[in-house]
Design an enzyme around this catalytic site. Structure first.
Site, mmCIF file in Angstrom:
data_model
loop_
_atom_site.group_PDB
_atom_site.id
_atom_site.type_symbol
_atom_site.label_atom_id
_atom_site.label_comp_id
_atom_site.label_asym_id
_atom_site.label_seq_id
_atom_site.Cartn_x
_atom_site.Cartn_y
_atom_site.Cartn_z
ATOM 1 N N LYS A 185 -112.830 -2.046 23.215
ATOM 2 C CA LYS A 185 -112.816 -1.124 22.077
ATOM 3 C C LYS A 185 -111.860 0.015 22.413
ATOM 4 O O LYS A 185 -112.209 0.976 23.094
ATOM 5 C CB LYS A 185 -114.229 -0.582 21.822
ATOM 6 C CG LYS A 185 -114.505 -0.204 20.342
ATOM 7 C CD LYS A 185 -113.590 0.852 19.768
ATOM 8 C CE LYS A 185 -114.101 2.249 20.023
ATOM 9 N NZ LYS A 185 -113.176 3.283 19.396
ATOM 10 N N GLU A 260 -114.476 6.978 34.128
ATOM 11 C CA GLU A 260 -113.322 7.793 34.528
ATOM 12 C C GLU A 260 -113.147 8.815 33.427
ATOM 13 O O GLU A 260 -112.756 8.478 32.310
ATOM 14 C CB GLU A 260 -112.076 6.909 34.706
ATOM 15 C CG GLU A 260 -111.004 7.582 35.560
ATOM 16 C CD GLU A 260 -109.910 8.212 34.747
ATOM 17 O OE1 GLU A 260 -110.080 9.386 34.355
ATOM 18 O OE2 GLU A 260 -108.899 7.549 34.510
ATOM 19 N N CYS A 294 -105.601 12.617 32.050
ATOM 20 C CA CYS A 294 -106.865 13.124 32.597
ATOM 21 C C CYS A 294 -106.660 13.718 33.985
ATOM 22 O O CYS A 294 -107.370 14.645 34.386
ATOM 23 C CB CYS A 294 -107.906 12.013 32.635
ATOM 24 S SG CYS A 294 -107.303 10.485 33.357
ATOM 25 N N GLU A 393 -110.551 21.408 30.212
ATOM 26 C CA GLU A 393 -109.425 20.483 30.082
ATOM 27 C C GLU A 393 -108.770 20.652 28.717
ATOM 28 O O GLU A 393 -109.426 20.585 27.682
ATOM 29 C CB GLU A 393 -109.917 19.042 30.245
ATOM 30 C CG GLU A 393 -108.802 18.016 30.171
ATOM 31 C CD GLU A 393 -109.312 16.595 30.391
ATOM 32 O OE1 GLU A 393 -108.602 15.818 31.048
ATOM 33 O OE2 GLU A 393 -110.416 16.273 29.898
#
Length: 503
Positions: A185, A260, A294, A393
């Site tokens: 997905k 992750e 990331c 972030e």
């Protein structure tokens, strides 16, 4: 004429299938803000069909199903996929650039890595055959024991939009190499090349149901996939908030997950560096992939002795970065992926300014571009550790800066984060680099560079950056269960109980 976007359906059981509810999602080109096509939107009804197809492929007939196929046979399919990806490299790279906004040269590099990753895991699949029945040393001679490594089952693979095809491959290749069947997905913001992976699988004759691909929204497709009782494991790459929700859902059935997640990685620049080399790696570490990584080293810690000169040099490097449509030759920074992401990044910048930080460079759409979700590479100084820009972030081309005076202070500042994905140190003193590397609380450390990634080396983080490791042999282990088999080999009776024949 615009590069055409293939009109695809969901890929289930080796066939293209229209979504049960016939819903579709528009594709927006982030460079032009125009709709350039659409993708199918799966719902729980489609998830049910896909899981059934994956389950059937996993357990069809003993000796013929994917789980019981030898690693050598699975390797042939993985190598065929790698070859077909290479054959379609130019087309796939253009689709990637148009869909998610990354520069074409970068997208082409990604496609090379996709092919290399499938090829690498083909080799590991072959190696699995030789590792079966690995003996276990026991203290009793009347027993022998060995270990089988078996596929964990049907796996759900949920992947992000910043490296659409490559992040999918990091999961698909080891899952298939291990003998699992999978439902992928991808993010609804960038799914085009993942649907082309389905076409590749169809062209190479991958057995039906081994890989199924469902595009769609997280709540409508991702959530029912994660909670499905016939899904044996979930592997996820994305935000920490979404990862937390997935863990909570999987916990209801004690379902294994690997994660992750986000990052706020530091790059520490000491006073003994070549300023230009350090400036280029600092820029690359934060602005590569339009800042949407990331592991981006988005917190710069620079020694106070060189800070002023280094930042002057860094600003000059950043002003030299070509910002343009990703398909334009020489582009090195494209748009962020969507209007929502564009607004989010600009809000981070404005909040930093309102909290007292200084926008040293960038901070807005480039003046030569009047449309598209473009944001200049942005450097923010005068930052303190309580500011949002230091803690959270951004996932965009934004670098925040602090100075330090000692190695100990640099390490303390570097580790001052809830995250622990990556960290970088730049210094000509390799003994110091070694000390600092050991002190970083992160799963990945770079010395005198930032962001290189190889499919042979483990990838993953600590703390709120997740757990488990992708890539390398560690990535294959994600999709394998270990079975102990122990046999009694003596001709003598066990003798624990008194034999009835002697009564």
């Amino acid at each position: 004429m615009a590069f055409p976007i293939p009109n695809r359906q969901l890929f289930i059981g080796g066939e293209w299938r229209e979504p049960v509810l016939k819903k579709r999602i528009p594709i927006i080109n982030p460079s032009t803000e125009e709709s350039i096509g659409d993708i199918p939107a799966a719902t729980a009804e489609d998830v049910e069909i896909a899981v059934e197809a994956a389950q059937k492929a996993f357990t069809r007939n003993k000796g013929r199903d994917w789980a019981f196929t030898s690693g050598a046979v699975r390797a042939k399919y993985l190598r065929a996929i790698a070859a077909k990806i290479t054959e379609k490299k130019a087309e796939l790279a253009k689709l990637e650039a148009i869909d998610c906004g990354k520069p074409l040269d970068e997208a082409a590099w990604d496609i090379d890595d996709v092919a290399g990753c499938f090829e690498y895991y083909a080799g590991l699949a072959e190696g699995l055959d030789a590792k079966q029945k690995a003996p276990v040393s026991l203290p009793m001679e009347t027993f022998k024991s060995y270990v089988l490594k078996e596929p964990i089952g049907v796996v759900a693979l949920i992947t992000p939009w910043n490296y659409p095809l490559l992040m999918a491959t990091w999961k698909v290749a080891p899952a298939l190499a291990a003998g699992c069947t999978a439902i992928l997905k991808p993010s609804e913001l960038a799914s085009v090349t993942c649907l082309e992976l389905a076409e590749v699988c169809r062209e190479v004759g991958l057995p039906p149901g081994v890989l199924n691909i469902l595009t769609g929204l997280g709540p409508e497709a991702g959530a029912p996939l994660v909670s499905h009782p016939q899904v044996d494991k979930v592997a996820f790459t994305g935000s920490t908030a979404t990862g937390s929700r997935i863990m909570a859902s999987a916990a209801q059935m004690v379902k294994p997950v690997s994660m992750e997640l986000g990052g706020k990685s530091p790059i520490v620049v000491f006073e003994d560096v070549d300023l230009d080399k350090a400036a280029e790696w600092t820029a690359f570490g934060c602005f590569w992939t339009n800042g949407q990584i990331c592991s981006a080293t988005s917190r710069l810690l620079v020694h106070e002795r060189i800070a002023s000169e280094f930042l002057d040099r860094l600003v000059k490097w950043c002003k030299n970065i070509k910002i343009s449509d990703p398909l334009e030759e020489g582009c090195r920074l494209g748009p962020v992926v969507s209007g929502g992401q564009y607004d989010k990044v600009l809000k981070f910048i404005s909040t930093a300014k309102s909290e007292g930080a200084t926008i040293l460079s960038g901070g807005a759409r480039p003046k030569h571009l009047n449309k598209g979700f473009f944001i200049e590479p942005t450097i923010i100084s005068d930052v303190n550790t309580s500011m949002q820009i230091w803690r959270e972030e951004v996932f965009g081309p934004v670098l925040c800066v602090k100075t330090f005076s000692s190695e100990d202070e640099a390490i303390e500042l570097a580790n001052d984060t809830h995250y622990g994905l990556g960290a970088a140190v730049i210094s000509n003193d390799l003994e110091r680099c070694d000390r600092v590397s050991k002190s970083f609380r992160a799963g990945i450390v770079w010395i005198n560079c930032s962001q290189p990634c190889f499919c042979q080396a483990p990838w993953g983080g600590l703390k709120r950056s997740g757990f488990g490791r992708e890539l390398g042999e560690w990535g294959l282990d994600n999709y394998l269960s270990v079975k102990q088999v122990t046999q009694y080999i003596s001709n003598e009776p066990w003798g624990w109980y008194q034999s009835p024949s002697k009564l």
